[in-house]
Structure formats: C-alpha cells, structure tokens
Design a protein around this motif. Structure first.
Motif, PDB file in Angstrom:
ATOM      1  N   LEU A 217       0.772  -1.079   0.135  1.00  0.00           N
ATOM      2  CA  LEU A 217       0.031   0.064   0.075  1.00  0.00           C
ATOM      3  C   LEU A 217       0.776   1.214   0.055  1.00  0.00           C
ATOM      4  N   ALA A 218       1.799   1.372   1.001  1.00  0.00           N
ATOM      5  CA  ALA A 218       2.125   2.748   1.198  1.00  0.00           C
ATOM      6  C   ALA A 218       3.224   2.957   0.275  1.00  0.00           C
ATOM      7  N   ARG A 219       3.254   4.303  -0.094  1.00  0.00           N
ATOM      8  CA  ARG A 219       4.379   4.717  -1.073  1.00  0.00           C
ATOM      9  C   ARG A 219       5.194   6.002  -0.709  1.00  0.00           C
ATOM     10  N   GLY A 220       6.317   6.226  -1.329  1.00  0.00           N
ATOM     11  CA  GLY A 220       7.046   7.321  -1.239  1.00  0.00           C
ATOM     12  C   GLY A 220       7.116   8.062   0.121  1.00  0.00           C
ATOM     13  N   GLY A 221       6.922   9.131   0.299  1.00  0.00           N
ATOM     14  CA  GLY A 221       6.931   9.957   1.673  1.00  0.00           C
ATOM     15  C   GLY A 221       6.270   9.182   2.859  1.00  0.00           C
ATOM     16  N   VAL A 222       5.038   8.801   2.447  1.00  0.00           N
ATOM     17  CA  VAL A 222       4.315   8.350   3.547  1.00  0.00           C
ATOM     18  C   VAL A 222       4.814   6.960   4.115  1.00  0.00           C
ATOM     19  N   ARG A 223       5.348   6.349   3.136  1.00  0.00           N
ATOM     20  CA  ARG A 223       5.730   4.729   3.529  1.00  0.00           C
ATOM     21  C   ARG A 223       7.008   5.223   4.417  1.00  0.00           C
ATOM     22  N   LYS A 224       7.875   6.093   4.147  1.00  0.00           N
ATOM     23  CA  LYS A 224       9.044   6.509   4.934  1.00  0.00           C
ATOM     24  C   LYS A 224       8.509   6.966   6.159  1.00  0.00           C
ATOM     25  N   ILE A 225       7.576   7.585   6.113  1.00  0.00           N
ATOM     26  CA  ILE A 225       7.202   7.925   7.724  1.00  0.00           C
ATOM     27  C   ILE A 225       6.773   6.982   8.566  1.00  0.00           C
ATOM     28  N   ILE A 226       5.699   6.125   8.107  1.00  0.00           N
ATOM     29  CA  ILE A 226       5.275   4.929   8.541  1.00  0.00           C
ATOM     30  C   ILE A 226       6.278   3.878   9.039  1.00  0.00           C
ATOM     31  N   GLN A 227       7.507   3.834   8.329  1.00  0.00           N
ATOM     32  CA  GLN A 227       8.470   2.970   8.662  1.00  0.00           C
ATOM     33  C   GLN A 227       9.069   3.707  10.126  1.00  0.00           C
ATOM     34  N   SER A 228       9.420   4.770   9.861  1.00  0.00           N
ATOM     35  CA  SER A 228      10.021   5.696  10.863  1.00  0.00           C
ATOM     36  C   SER A 228       9.329   5.285  12.424  1.00  0.00           C
ATOM     37  N   VAL A 229       8.101   5.459  12.392  1.00  0.00           N
ATOM     38  CA  VAL A 229       7.117   5.464  13.502  1.00  0.00           C
ATOM     39  C   VAL A 229       7.183   3.878  13.937  1.00  0.00           C
ATOM     40  N   VAL A 230       7.098   2.896  13.067  1.00  0.00           N
ATOM     41  CA  VAL A 230       7.104   1.456  13.556  1.00  0.00           C
ATOM     42  C   VAL A 230       8.504   1.097  13.698  1.00  0.00           C
ATOM     43  N   TYR A 231       9.630   1.449  13.408  1.00  0.00           N
ATOM     44  CA  TYR A 231      10.912   1.200  13.812  1.00  0.00           C
ATOM     45  C   TYR A 231      11.333   1.573  15.340  1.00  0.00           C
ATOM     46  N   LEU A 232      10.673   2.961  15.436  1.00  0.00           N
ATOM     47  CA  LEU A 232      10.975   3.585  16.823  1.00  0.00           C
ATOM     48  C   LEU A 232      10.827   2.711  18.034  1.00  0.00           C
ATOM     49  N   PRO A 233       9.782   1.881  18.295  1.00  0.00           N
ATOM     50  CA  PRO A 233      10.016   1.403  19.556  1.00  0.00           C
ATOM     51  C   PRO A 233      11.010   0.371  20.029  1.00  0.00           C
ATOM     52  N   HIS A 234      11.577   0.019  18.758  1.00  0.00           N
ATOM     53  CA  HIS A 234      12.614  -0.935  18.690  1.00  0.00           C
ATOM     54  C   HIS A 234      13.767  -0.478  19.719  1.00  0.00           C
ATOM     55  N   PHE A 235      13.918   0.914  19.559  1.00  0.00           N
ATOM     56  CA  PHE A 235      15.041   1.648  19.996  1.00  0.00           C
ATOM     57  C   PHE A 235      14.775   1.981  21.515  1.00  0.00           C
ATOM     58  N   LEU A 236      13.513   1.789  21.859  1.00  0.00           N
ATOM     59  CA  LEU A 236      13.449   2.209  23.577  1.00  0.00           C
ATOM     60  C   LEU A 236      13.698   1.203  24.417  1.00  0.00           C
ATOM     61  N   SER A 237      14.316   1.397  25.423  1.00  0.00           N
ATOM     62  CA  SER A 237      14.752   0.282  26.472  1.00  0.00           C
ATOM     63  C   SER A 237      13.606  -0.267  26.993  1.00  0.00           C
ATOM     64  N   TRP A 238      13.793  -1.519  27.334  1.00  0.00           N
ATOM     65  CA  TRP A 238      12.543  -2.119  28.207  1.00  0.00           C
ATOM     66  C   TRP A 238      12.070  -1.512  29.317  1.00  0.00           C
ATOM     67  N   VAL A 239      13.055  -0.745  30.096  1.00  0.00           N
ATOM     68  CA  VAL A 239      12.390   0.232  31.195  1.00  0.00           C
ATOM     69  C   VAL A 239      11.418   1.235  30.540  1.00  0.00           C
ATOM     70  N   ILE A 240      11.821   1.575  29.544  1.00  0.00           N
ATOM     71  CA  ILE A 240      10.874   2.762  29.089  1.00  0.00           C
ATOM     72  C   ILE A 240       9.453   1.885  28.653  1.00  0.00           C
ATOM     73  N   VAL A 241       9.530   0.695  28.083  1.00  0.00           N
ATOM     74  CA  VAL A 241       8.488   0.169  27.507  1.00  0.00           C
ATOM     75  C   VAL A 241       7.475  -0.266  28.767  1.00  0.00           C
ATOM     76  N   VAL A 242       8.179  -0.499  29.745  1.00  0.00           N
ATOM     77  CA  VAL A 242       7.344  -0.969  30.838  1.00  0.00           C
ATOM     78  C   VAL A 242       6.709   0.133  31.408  1.00  0.00           C
ATOM     79  N   ALA A 243       7.559   1.232  31.551  1.00  0.00           N
ATOM     80  CA  ALA A 243       6.977   2.438  32.012  1.00  0.00           C
ATOM     81  C   ALA A 243       5.655   2.894  31.083  1.00  0.00           C
ATOM     82  N   LEU A 244       5.814   2.806  29.972  1.00  0.00           N
ATOM     83  CA  LEU A 244       4.834   3.348  28.973  1.00  0.00           C
ATOM     84  C   LEU A 244       3.646   2.445  29.266  1.00  0.00           C
ATOM     85  N   PHE A 245       3.701   1.008  29.337  1.00  0.00           N
ATOM     86  CA  PHE A 245       2.712   0.211  29.721  1.00  0.00           C
ATOM     87  C   PHE A 245       1.811   0.427  31.047  1.00  0.00           C
TER      88      PHE A 245
END
Lengths: 329, 312
Positions: free
Chosen positions: A133-161
């Motif tokens: 589905l996604a194309r061009g700029g929108v696809r890049k933005i979505i990718q940036s968003v969905v990759y982001l949580p990987h770079f948060l530590s588990w401490v942060i993720v648990v705090a978010l939850f």
C-alpha cells in the motif's frame, strides 16, 4: 538469490569460499610452525588488527564458557574456581528435582510458544501490508514510526505500559477489563507477548521489506500474463522469494526458544511473583547472583545453553533435509 | 482535479506506476489497509504522547485526572527543571552519556578492526578466527560465568564492566564484515599496486566508503549502551554510580509496587507532590537522545544494514 541468503544469518559458508591458501604456500611436509610463519608473512598488520577483537572473544566468551565448570562444583566464591570441590552431577540432579526450575522452564516455553504463534508472523504481515500500500514519503514516515519502539529500552516500554494500563494509567484507571492486568498472574504471559509485539513488530519488517524489494518484477509480470491473479502471484512468486528468510528467522528463533526477554521479564516478575513470572534466565539470576547458589544456577544456565545449541543444530539439519539453506552449512 | 493530484503527489511522493498487467486494486481494500496502518501508528504514538504530555502537565492537573494527561492545558517544564537541577537523575544522566560515548567508541574500534581483518581473503587465519567468533553465537557462555570473568578481572564496581563484556556484538561484526567484502575488489588491488599497506587501505579507502554502515552499527551500539540497565545492577553494587536506565528501573519496579508513590531514586531531587509527572519527565529524558539521533541515522538503515545483512 540462494547465495545471498546463505550468509544472511552470519554463516561462514566455508564450502562456498575459495580456498584461501596464500599463493606460494606449499602443501608439503614442512613443519607446521614454518608453514604458518610463511603464510603469515606480510600479514602482520592484519594480525594486529584482529588482536583486540579476538582478545575480547577469548576473555569474555571462551574464558567465560570455561567458567561453566562451576556447574559441576560446589562453588564457594572465597575458595575460588580451582579450590572449590567437585560434586559431579549433583547440581543437575538437584535441578531436575526442583519444582521451581520446572516451573521456570514451563513459563519460558509457554511464553516462547505464544511468541512464536502470535508475534512471529506479524512482522511479515505488516511488511506485506506496507509493501502493498504505502508509497514514497508516507511509507518512509510509517517506517520511521514503526521502527521507533525497537530503540526504546525495556525500562521505558514497561513504564509506558504502566502509564497506560497501571492503576493510575490512561486505561487502567477507567476500563474495568484492564484494571489489574499488570499484576494478574494469569495475564502475565499474554502481556509479555503484547509488549514484544509493540516493541519489535515494526523493526521485524525491515528484513522482509528488503527481501520483497529484491523480488524480480518480471516474475510478477510473466505470472500475470499467464493468468495468475493477485492471490496466485502472492503464493507462487512472493512466498517462494521470502521463504528462505522466514526459515532462517524461524531457525534462529527456535535455537533461542529458551530465551524470552530477560530484561523485560526481570522488570515485571515481582509484580506477579515467581510462580507466573519466573523464566530460566531470571531463575539463574535469582538463584545464582541474589541467592549466591552459584554452582546450582550455573547448572541451570548451562542446561539452557546446551539445549539451545542442540535446537539450532537440529533445526538447521531439518532445514537442510527440506532443501533449504538454513543458518549455516 | 489535476491540481489536487499534484498536491497529493507532493505530499505523498510520486505515485508508483502501476504496470499494465496489474489489476486495479479495489478501493475498499485500499481503504481498509490504510486504516490498519493508521491504527498501527496510533498504537505506537499515543502511549508516547501520553508520557510526554503527562511530563509536561502541572502536578495538580495530573492528580485531578487520575494520573495521566493526554493534552496538558498549561504545559510546564517544572518537572524537568526539578529533575535536572542536580541530584540522582542529573548524575545518572552524566554516567549514561559517558558510558554511551566511550562504549560506542570502544565497540566501533573493536568491530571495525576485527571485521576488516576477517574480510581480507588472503588473511590466512581468516577462517579459523571467523569460526571461533561465530561459535560464540551458537553457544553463549551464560550469565554467571560472565559475572565470574568480570569479577576475576577486578572490574566489579567499575564502569568498564558495563562496556567490555558487551564490547563486540557478533551480529554487528558480521554485518560490518559483509559490507567490507562488498566493496569493489579493484579498490584493494589499486591500493596495493600503489604500495599502500593494510592500515592505509583501511583508513584511507575502506572507512570513508563505509560511513553508512558505521553510522548504523554505531547507532546500534550506542542505543545498546544507553538502554541497558541490567549490567549496572549486576556489576555496580554502589547504586550512586548507576546510569539513568538503572535508576529509572527502580522507579518503574518500585513505582508499580507503591502504586505510583514517590521513590527513593527521586526523593533527593525534591519530587513529592506529583511523582507521576517526575517519573514521566525522567522517561522522556531517557528517550530524547534516541529521538534526536534517530532521524539522522534512519535514512542509512536501508542502505547500510541491508546491503550488509542480505547481500553478505
């Protein structure tokens, strides 16, 4: 394609490499040392460059690997590694009779299976969705968003939850269904899976997206000209193209099946207690480091390592039987 | 109509050309997929937004709302001023920065040098050393033996204990090596003909061409150092030496037990009124460095990691 997949998991693929005997090194009868000296002539710089890294692996992996002998000892720290008495397989025997160990093993396996069923296929599905589905700029933005949580530590993720589902959280305070989800032992395992989906599902797409982008577009065209609809094109072109990667990831996951998010679970084990929240890694930590039961918990750790290595080995064997490349040859 | 299309194209990037053999996608399917993607992004972004908003809200507003805020009415940086004005959080932040910077440098040095040596085909020890490295991937030594090594080296309570045991990651090493091997062989040949030694080749030719992969691997290492809390708990008995994530971990675990009350870690920064605000501000402080670096490195992901991981 086959040769590109071959080493994707870090395989040395020794048989595929050209023989790397240096030119002029005779295969003959000279003593080993002379042959080595001749072979390494002019390679001093390379050798020196390799030294820091190799030293690291020798000290922190091989020396540590050797440290596993304490699993066969009644290790007493002030006596040291050498002086502590041998006890044979006593630690293992005790382990196999220990209900807490089996509980931890059971928890580990059930979380791993839940992950395999509910988490493992999701990155592939998301990658297909993004790809279709996604194309061009929108696809890049979505990718940036969905990759982001990987770079948060588990401490942060648990705090978010906690901020979402905890008693003073966005949903925890308002929706009856989630009030005790963070402290309910029955909810612990699904919660662990949901968290890892939140954190790593997006990142997992990266390898599938790369594979999808490398599929030869002509194949799709020929298939379409032969009358294959979207579904059949997916089945006969897309799937075969990404199958080696799926199998590779599956093997790596199988070999790692006794490892389920140590940091993640350590952070949340106490909220539900060891009955529901103990896994093999936390068992080793609590018994060994906090309980000072060194030999015993080293035995549990060694057991886990051996089983893991056996699993990788057999999964790889099976992959070869099925005509796949696997992780290594 | 055409005007709208160009506007849309400007926003979304050029529409991918649909080849003549491909069926026109059903609008409903397309809409369903779009909705799914929006929902996924919302599931990721809303929790982060709640944390940021709560950290910016006034303590009174947080309390009135039951512990969380989605859109603060009067945003204030008070919580940040408090936690950054000295005390535990400030100190642990400095520790985290130091470990991340030094650790990433050490890791990149070790990874680049070894990856380069293992990428040179005429290096006679290449195969045995490579096998030796890859074996560790199959059979990791385990937590306790690792602890004993650190203890034996006298690194307990030293910051090096947070760096050296995880200095080289096999996966990163393999990616780096794959990238080096993917560079054109002619470069090496030309350099050799000019009489350049291996060190010159590495410094003058290979490194400048490998900026993308070094950036990505550097990010992986930096994020790893920045995010790790367990090695600090394991190796540093003195909790006043702890990096930010380890301190935050006490907030997370103890905060959960206390139902959101204040914690030891925060008490000496004067946080009593609305611990939620301070906790969330601490979380944001721990995330911001990643958010800052992330966009710069993100563009390299496809270039660097994938050429290394897939092609090698």
């Amino acid at each position: 394609m086959t040769s590109t997949i071959e080493q994707a998991g870090g395989s040395p693929a020794p048989s595929a490499d050209p023989p790397d005997r240096p030119p002029g090194a005779p295969p003959g009868r000279e003593p080993r040392s002379v042959r080595w000296r001749r072979a390494l002539r002019g390679q001093r710089t390379l050798l020196l460059l390799a030294v820091p890294g190799i030293a690291y692996f020798l000290v922190f992996h091989y020396a540590a690997l050797f440290g596993n002998v304490i699993a066969f000892k009644d290790f007493v720290p002030f006596q040291g590694l050498w002086e502590s008495p041998w006890v044979g397989l006593d630690n293992f025997q005790r382990m196999f009779e220990d209900a807490a160990f089996w509980q931890a093993a059971w928890n580990t396996l059930s979380i791993a299976v839940l992950q395999l069923v509910f988490f493992f296929p999701l990155p592939l599905a998301l990658a297909l969705l993004l790809h279709s589905l996604a194309r061009g700029g929108v696809r890049k933005i979505i990718q940036s968003v969905v990759y982001l949580p990987h770079f948060l530590s588990w401490v942060i993720v648990v705090a978010l939850f906690q901020q979402l589902l905890g008693p003073t959280g966005m949903f925890g305070g308002n929706v009856a269904f989630v009030t005790d989800v963070l402290t309910n032992p029955d909810a612990f395992k699904p919660l662990m899976v949901v968290q890892i989906i939140w954190k790593d599902c997006g990142w997992g797409t990266i390898i599938f997206l790369a594979a999808l982008s490398q599929v030869n577009q002509d194949l799709y065209e020929s298939a379409a000209l032969d009358g294959a609809g979207p579904r059949r094109r997916f089945w006969h072109v897309t799937l075969p193209a990404i199958r080696p990667i799926v199998i590779l990831l599956l093997i790596m996951r199988l070999g790692d099946i006794l490892t389920v998010g140590f940091e993640q679970i350590l952070l949340q084990r106490d909220a539900v207690g060891p009955e529901a929240g103990e896994v093999l890694d936390t068992f080793v930590y609590y018994q060994g480091v906090l309980g000072a039961d060194w030999g015993y918990s080293a035995a549990a750790g060694l057991f886990k390592g051996v089983v893991g290595a056996l699993l990788v080995y057999s999964a790889n064997k099976i992959a070869h039987r099925l005509g796949e490349q696997g992780v290594y040859k | 109509m055409s005007n709208r299309n160009t506007l849309l194209d400007k926003a979304l990037g050029p529409r991918e050309h649909r080849p003549s053999w491909m069926e026109k996608p059903h609008p409903l399917t397309q809409a369903g997929k779009a909705v799914a993607l929006v929902v996924i992004c919302a599931l990721i972004l809303v929790p982060i937004l709640v944390v940021v908003s709560t950290s910016l809200a006034s303590p009174a507003e947080v309390t009135a709302n039951g512990g969380w805020v989605l859109f603060p009415t009067e945003p204030t940086l008070q919580a940040y001023q408090d936690i950054l004005s000295g005390g535990t959080i400030t100190r642990s932040l400095a520790v985290s920065v130091g470990i991340t910077v030094v650790g990433t440098a050490v890791s990149l040095f070790g990874t680049i040098t070894l990856a380069y040596a293992l990428s040179r085909e005429h290096f006679s020890l290449r195969k045995p050393l490579l096998l030796m490295v890859l074996f560790t991937f199959l059979f990791p030594p385990g937590m306790l033996p690792g602890y004993l090594v650190v203890k034996g080296l006298g690194l307990l309570d030293s910051y090096w204990a947070l760096i050296l045991p995880v200095a080289i990651n096999v996966f990163n090493l393999v990616i780096m090596r794959g990238f080096f091997q993917g560079l054109p062989q002619e470069l090496y040949d030309a350099a050799r003909i000019d009489g350049a030694g291996e060190l010159t080749v590495l410094l003058r030719i290979v490194l400048p061409l490998s900026k993308a992969v070094i950036a990505v691997i550097g990010l992986f290492y930096a994020v790893g150092y920045w995010n790790s809390f367990f090695s600090a708990i394991l190796y540093l008995n003195d909790s006043s030496k702890w990096p930010l994530q380890a301190v935050l971990q006490t907030v997370v675990t103890k905060g959960a037990n206390l139902g959101g009350n204040t914690t030891d870690a925060l008490s000496d920064s004067g946080a009593v009124a609305a611990p939620q605000t301070y906790q969330m501000a601490t979380v944001v402080v721990a995330v911001i460095p990643i958010l800052i670096i992330y966009p710069f490195i993100q563009k390299y992901f496809t270039k660097g990691v994938l050429t290394g991981a897939i092609k090698s």
